[in-house]
Design a protein around this motif. Structure first.
Motif, PDB file in Angstrom:
ATOM      1  N   THR A 148       0.823  -1.078   0.185  1.00  0.00           N
ATOM      2  CA  THR A 148       0.471   0.193  -0.219  1.00  0.00           C
ATOM      3  C   THR A 148       1.031   1.317  -0.162  1.00  0.00           C
ATOM      4  O   THR A 148      -0.010   2.107  -0.300  1.00  0.00           O
ATOM      5  N   LYS A 149       2.562   0.915   0.056  1.00  0.00           N
ATOM      6  CA  LYS A 149       2.850   2.284   0.252  1.00  0.00           C
ATOM      7  C   LYS A 149       4.118   2.345  -0.757  1.00  0.00           C
ATOM      8  O   LYS A 149       4.684   3.492  -1.077  1.00  0.00           O
ATOM      9  N   GLU A 150       3.290   2.294  -2.204  1.00  0.00           N
ATOM     10  CA  GLU A 150       4.114   2.018  -3.623  1.00  0.00           C
ATOM     11  C   GLU A 150       2.902   2.381  -4.459  1.00  0.00           C
ATOM     12  O   GLU A 150       2.105   1.057  -4.313  1.00  0.00           O
TER      13      GLU A 150
ATOM     14  N   GLY B  84      -0.791   9.136   4.053  1.00  0.00           N
ATOM     15  CA  GLY B  84      -0.609   9.281   6.068  1.00  0.00           C
ATOM     16  C   GLY B  84       0.514   8.581   6.383  1.00  0.00           C
ATOM     17  O   GLY B  84       0.700   7.992   7.229  1.00  0.00           O
ATOM     18  N   PHE B  85       2.059   8.789   4.973  1.00  0.00           N
ATOM     19  CA  PHE B  85       2.745   7.972   5.430  1.00  0.00           C
ATOM     20  C   PHE B  85       3.582   9.196   5.922  1.00  0.00           C
ATOM     21  O   PHE B  85       4.159  10.086   5.291  1.00  0.00           O
ATOM     22  N   SER B  86       4.463   8.570   6.383  1.00  0.00           N
ATOM     23  CA  SER B  86       6.243   9.817   6.849  1.00  0.00           C
ATOM     24  C   SER B  86       6.879   8.701   6.595  1.00  0.00           C
ATOM     25  O   SER B  86       7.196   7.436   6.374  1.00  0.00           O
ATOM     26  N   GLY B  87       8.304   9.577   6.699  1.00  0.00           N
ATOM     27  CA  GLY B  87       9.098   9.297   6.778  1.00  0.00           C
ATOM     28  C   GLY B  87       9.545   9.395   4.497  1.00  0.00           C
ATOM     29  O   GLY B  87       9.344  10.322   4.014  1.00  0.00           O
ATOM     30  N   THR B  88      11.090   8.623   4.454  1.00  0.00           N
ATOM     31  CA  THR B  88      11.495   9.292   3.360  1.00  0.00           C
ATOM     32  C   THR B  88      10.431   8.580   1.708  1.00  0.00           C
ATOM     33  O   THR B  88       9.441   8.005   1.585  1.00  0.00           O
ATOM     34  N   ALA B  89      10.725   9.457   1.027  1.00  0.00           N
ATOM     35  CA  ALA B  89       9.224   9.522  -0.288  1.00  0.00           C
ATOM     36  C   ALA B  89      10.594   9.431  -1.254  1.00  0.00           C
ATOM     37  O   ALA B  89      11.237  10.306  -2.104  1.00  0.00           O
ATOM     38  N   LYS B  90      10.462   8.426  -2.433  1.00  0.00           N
ATOM     39  CA  LYS B  90      11.050   8.098  -4.152  1.00  0.00           C
ATOM     40  C   LYS B  90      10.243   8.359  -4.784  1.00  0.00           C
ATOM     41  O   LYS B  90       9.171   7.502  -5.556  1.00  0.00           O
ATOM     42  N   ALA B  91      10.384   9.149  -6.076  1.00  0.00           N
ATOM     43  CA  ALA B  91       9.872   9.711  -7.109  1.00  0.00           C
ATOM     44  C   ALA B  91      10.269   8.626  -8.268  1.00  0.00           C
ATOM     45  O   ALA B  91      11.499   7.955  -7.870  1.00  0.00           O
ATOM     46  N   ARG B  92       9.269   8.089  -8.881  1.00  0.00           N
ATOM     47  CA  ARG B  92       9.293   6.889  -9.752  1.00  0.00           C
ATOM     48  C   ARG B  92       8.308   7.694 -11.223  1.00  0.00           C
ATOM     49  O   ARG B  92       7.269   7.865 -11.175  1.00  0.00           O
ATOM     50  N   ALA B  93       9.782   7.450 -12.133  1.00  0.00           N
ATOM     51  CA  ALA B  93       8.843   8.105 -13.043  1.00  0.00           C
ATOM     52  C   ALA B  93       8.848   6.549 -14.428  1.00  0.00           C
ATOM     53  O   ALA B  93       8.812   6.070 -14.662  1.00  0.00           O
ATOM     54  N   MET B  94       8.892   7.027 -15.561  1.00  0.00           N
ATOM     55  CA  MET B  94       8.872   6.602 -16.618  1.00  0.00           C
ATOM     56  C   MET B  94       8.088   4.989 -16.834  1.00  0.00           C
ATOM     57  O   MET B  94       8.128   3.718 -16.949  1.00  0.00           O
TER      58      MET B  94
ATOM     59  N   SER C 206       3.298   6.128 -20.908  1.00  0.00           N
ATOM     60  CA  SER C 206       4.810   5.141 -20.317  1.00  0.00           C
ATOM     61  C   SER C 206       5.760   6.255 -19.835  1.00  0.00           C
ATOM     62  O   SER C 206       7.317   5.887 -19.345  1.00  0.00           O
ATOM     63  N   GLU C 207       5.110   7.488 -19.631  1.00  0.00           N
ATOM     64  CA  GLU C 207       5.894   8.393 -18.546  1.00  0.00           C
ATOM     65  C   GLU C 207       4.471   8.781 -17.040  1.00  0.00           C
ATOM     66  O   GLU C 207       4.966   9.808 -16.242  1.00  0.00           O
ATOM     67  N   ASP C 208       3.495   7.419 -16.587  1.00  0.00           N
ATOM     68  CA  ASP C 208       3.168   7.780 -15.736  1.00  0.00           C
ATOM     69  C   ASP C 208       3.879   7.674 -14.393  1.00  0.00           C
ATOM     70  O   ASP C 208       4.722   7.590 -14.089  1.00  0.00           O
ATOM     71  N   ALA C 209       3.619   8.743 -13.688  1.00  0.00           N
ATOM     72  CA  ALA C 209       4.478   8.783 -12.583  1.00  0.00           C
ATOM     73  C   ALA C 209       4.008   7.995 -11.121  1.00  0.00           C
ATOM     74  O   ALA C 209       2.754   7.447 -11.291  1.00  0.00           O
ATOM     75  N   GLY C 210       4.948   7.260 -10.357  1.00  0.00           N
ATOM     76  CA  GLY C 210       4.647   6.449  -9.400  1.00  0.00           C
ATOM     77  C   GLY C 210       5.619   6.678  -8.137  1.00  0.00           C
ATOM     78  O   GLY C 210       6.618   8.168  -8.492  1.00  0.00           O
ATOM     79  N   VAL C 211       5.554   6.391  -6.796  1.00  0.00           N
ATOM     80  CA  VAL C 211       5.636   7.084  -5.797  1.00  0.00           C
ATOM     81  C   VAL C 211       6.479   5.757  -4.780  1.00  0.00           C
ATOM     82  O   VAL C 211       5.808   4.617  -5.321  1.00  0.00           O
ATOM     83  N   ILE C 212       7.284   5.989  -4.179  1.00  0.00           N
ATOM     84  CA  ILE C 212       7.350   4.459  -3.275  1.00  0.00           C
ATOM     85  C   ILE C 212       7.654   5.582  -1.722  1.00  0.00           C
ATOM     86  O   ILE C 212       9.308   6.578  -1.557  1.00  0.00           O
ATOM     87  N   CYS C 213       6.649   4.760  -0.939  1.00  0.00           N
ATOM     88  CA  CYS C 213       6.898   6.052   0.534  1.00  0.00           C
ATOM     89  C   CYS C 213       7.646   4.921   1.690  1.00  0.00           C
ATOM     90  O   CYS C 213       7.694   3.573   1.590  1.00  0.00           O
TER      91      CYS C 213
END
Length: 156
Positions: free
Chosen positions: A65-67, A99-109, A149-156
């Motif tokens: 659920t965090k990504e 509602g997540f805390s801590g580091t977050a990483k962006a993911r693209a493509m 093909s460029e959709d944004a994502g995250v890893i919380c």
């Protein structure tokens, strides 16, 4: 300035979230910015947060659920966010909104796969301190040349 996302909000006052109140469809309104509202909470807070709540956000197609691929709900349907210029600052705001805390990483493509609905937003510009992605939406967020093909994502 920017989008007007909510109109005809009719809270009773016992709701846990503004999203639990009856309201018009996201982005549908008969308002001008002269009718923008704000709040002042007390006694805990003496600051007023400017910016709108913005559209609901979710993460899809991650392993937890965090990504996942970032999707926003606008005009009655879920759609993705273009990854052009998508940064860790933008990812941090999405994670905070969820509602997540801590580091977050962006993911693209399309790191988490390509979306299938509309691409709702482009050129998101967050400082990283905002509470919702809606606060990062600028007036000029029209989609120019973006593909799933460029959709944004995250890893919380």
């Amino acid at each position: 300035q920017g989008f007007i996302l909510l109109d005809d909000v009719a809270c009773v006052g016992t709701e846990l979230s503004l999203l639990d109140c009856p309201h018009s469809n996201w982005g549908q309104h008969d308002c001008s910015h002269a009718e923008d509202v704000g709040i002042h909470c007390s006694p805990e807070s003496s600051t007023v947060t400017e910016g709108s709540l913005g559209p609901p956000v979710r993460l899809v197609d991650g392993e937890s659920t965090k990504e996942g691929r970032v999707e926003v709900f606008l005009n009655g349907e879920w759609g993705s966010v273009c990854g052009d210029g998508w940064t860790d600052r933008d990812a941090a705001v999405v994670c905070r909104q969820l509602g997540f805390s801590g580091t977050a990483k962006a993911r693209a493509m399309a790191y988490f796969g390509e979306g299938h609905g509309p691409i709702h937003l482009d050129n998101i510009e967050c400082s990283g301190m905002e509470h919702t992605l809606g606060e990062c939406i600028k007036p000029d967020t029209r989609i120019r040349s973006c593909w799933h093909s460029e959709d944004a994502g995250v890893i919380c």
